[in-house]
Design a protein around this motif. Structure first.
Motif, short mmCIF file in Angstrom:
data_model
loop_
_atom_site.label_atom_id
_atom_site.label_comp_id
_atom_site.label_asym_id
_atom_site.label_seq_id
_atom_site.Cartn_x
_atom_site.Cartn_y
_atom_site.Cartn_z
N THR A 294 0.83 -1.20 0.00
CA THR A 294 0.00 0.00 0.00
C THR A 294 0.87 1.25 0.00
OG1 THR A 294 -0.09 0.12 2.40
CG2 THR A 294 -1.80 -1.20 1.31
N THR A 295 0.24 2.35 -0.31
CA THR A 295 0.93 3.64 -0.30
C THR A 295 1.45 3.95 1.09
OG1 THR A 295 -0.51 4.42 -2.08
CG2 THR A 295 0.64 6.09 -0.80
N GLU A 296 0.67 3.61 2.11
CA GLU A 296 1.08 3.89 3.49
C GLU A 296 2.37 3.14 3.84
OE1 GLU A 296 -2.20 2.94 2.78
OE2 GLU A 296 -2.88 5.01 2.80
N ILE A 297 2.47 1.89 3.39
CA ILE A 297 3.67 1.10 3.68
C ILE A 297 4.88 1.74 3.00
CG2 ILE A 297 4.82 -1.11 3.25
CD1 ILE A 297 2.08 -2.46 3.62
N LEU A 298 4.72 2.15 1.75
CA LEU A 298 5.83 2.78 1.04
C LEU A 298 6.25 4.09 1.72
CD1 LEU A 298 4.77 2.15 -2.66
CD2 LEU A 298 6.73 1.16 -1.47
N LEU A 299 5.28 4.88 2.15
CA LEU A 299 5.61 6.13 2.82
C LEU A 299 6.32 5.88 4.15
CD1 LEU A 299 2.37 8.19 2.05
CD2 LEU A 299 4.64 8.48 1.04
N GLU A 300 5.89 4.85 4.87
CA GLU A 300 6.57 4.51 6.13
C GLU A 300 8.02 4.10 5.88
OE1 GLU A 300 4.34 1.54 8.29
OE2 GLU A 300 2.53 2.78 8.29
N LYS A 301 8.23 3.31 4.84
CA LYS A 301 9.59 2.89 4.50
C LYS A 301 10.45 4.10 4.11
CE LYS A 301 9.39 -1.57 4.98
NZ LYS A 301 10.21 -2.27 5.97
N MET A 302 9.85 5.05 3.38
CA MET A 302 10.58 6.27 3.02
C MET A 302 10.98 7.05 4.27
SD MET A 302 8.72 7.90 -0.26
CE MET A 302 7.69 6.83 -1.21
N GLU A 303 10.06 7.15 5.22
CA GLU A 303 10.35 7.86 6.47
C GLU A 303 11.48 7.17 7.23
OE1 GLU A 303 6.62 8.11 8.52
OE2 GLU A 303 5.89 9.72 7.24
N GLN A 304 11.48 5.84 7.25
CA GLN A 304 12.53 5.10 7.93
C GLN A 304 13.88 5.35 7.28
OE1 GLN A 304 11.26 1.01 7.88
NE2 GLN A 304 9.54 1.37 9.27
N GLU A 305 13.90 5.31 5.94
CA GLU A 305 15.16 5.55 5.23
C GLU A 305 15.63 6.99 5.41
OE1 GLU A 305 17.28 3.47 3.77
OE2 GLU A 305 15.97 1.78 4.23
N LEU A 306 14.71 7.93 5.45
CA LEU A 306 15.09 9.32 5.69
C LEU A 306 15.69 9.50 7.08
CD1 LEU A 306 12.36 11.61 4.11
CD2 LEU A 306 14.82 11.77 3.83
N ALA A 307 15.10 8.85 8.07
CA ALA A 307 15.64 8.92 9.43
C ALA A 307 17.05 8.34 9.47
CB ALA A 307 14.72 8.18 10.39
N LYS A 308 17.27 7.23 8.77
CA LYS A 308 18.60 6.63 8.72
C LYS A 308 19.58 7.55 7.99
CE LYS A 308 16.93 1.85 8.77
NZ LYS A 308 16.79 0.61 7.96
N ALA A 309 19.09 8.22 6.94
CA ALA A 309 19.95 9.12 6.17
C ALA A 309 20.38 10.31 7.03
CB ALA A 309 19.22 9.60 4.93
N HIS B 21 21.05 5.46 1.57
CA HIS B 21 19.70 5.70 2.08
C HIS B 21 18.90 6.60 1.14
CE1 HIS B 21 20.47 3.56 5.76
NE2 HIS B 21 21.54 4.29 6.00
N ILE B 22 19.57 7.58 0.56
CA ILE B 22 18.89 8.47 -0.39
C ILE B 22 18.47 7.69 -1.63
CG2 ILE B 22 19.16 10.50 -1.86
CD1 ILE B 22 18.81 11.08 1.16
N TYR B 23 19.32 6.78 -2.10
CA TYR B 23 18.95 5.95 -3.25
C TYR B 23 17.78 5.03 -2.91
CZ TYR B 23 22.59 7.30 -6.54
OH TYR B 23 23.35 8.00 -7.42
N ALA B 24 17.72 4.56 -1.66
CA ALA B 24 16.59 3.73 -1.25
C ALA B 24 15.30 4.55 -1.29
CB ALA B 24 16.83 3.18 0.15
#
Length: 81
Positions: A4-19, A31-34
């Motif tokens: 779902t879109t929500e799952i993708l957005l959550e994953k983006m937020e996680q990768e941004l936090a790691k970045a 992380h930015i490439y992810a």
């Protein structure tokens, strides 16, 4: 399992936090490439929406009859003066 879109957005937020916490530039780029890959997945999975129409531009009104003057100017030819 549908992604779902929500799952993708959550994953983006996680990768941004790691970045944000990444120290070496190499880890930051990973992380930015992810995030970029997740954005591409999200964009490809959504049906394209038509762009909203901008302000309408008035169309010129074509007069089927050329303007007639007393001296015969504005005849049928563009070379009539």
């Amino acid at each position: 399992m549908a992604i779902t879109t929500e799952i993708l957005l959550e994953k983006m937020e996680q990768e941004l936090a790691k970045a944000k916490q990444a120290m070496p530039a190499e880890q930051l780029r990973e992380h930015i490439y992810a995030v970029k890959a997740l954005c591409e997945v999200l964009l490809e999975s959504q049906p394209e929406q038509p762009l909203p129409a901008g302000p309408s531009v008035p169309k010129p009104v074509l007069n089927p009859e050329p303007l007639k003057t007393e001296d015969g100017a504005n005849g049928d030819s563009i070379f009539d003066f």
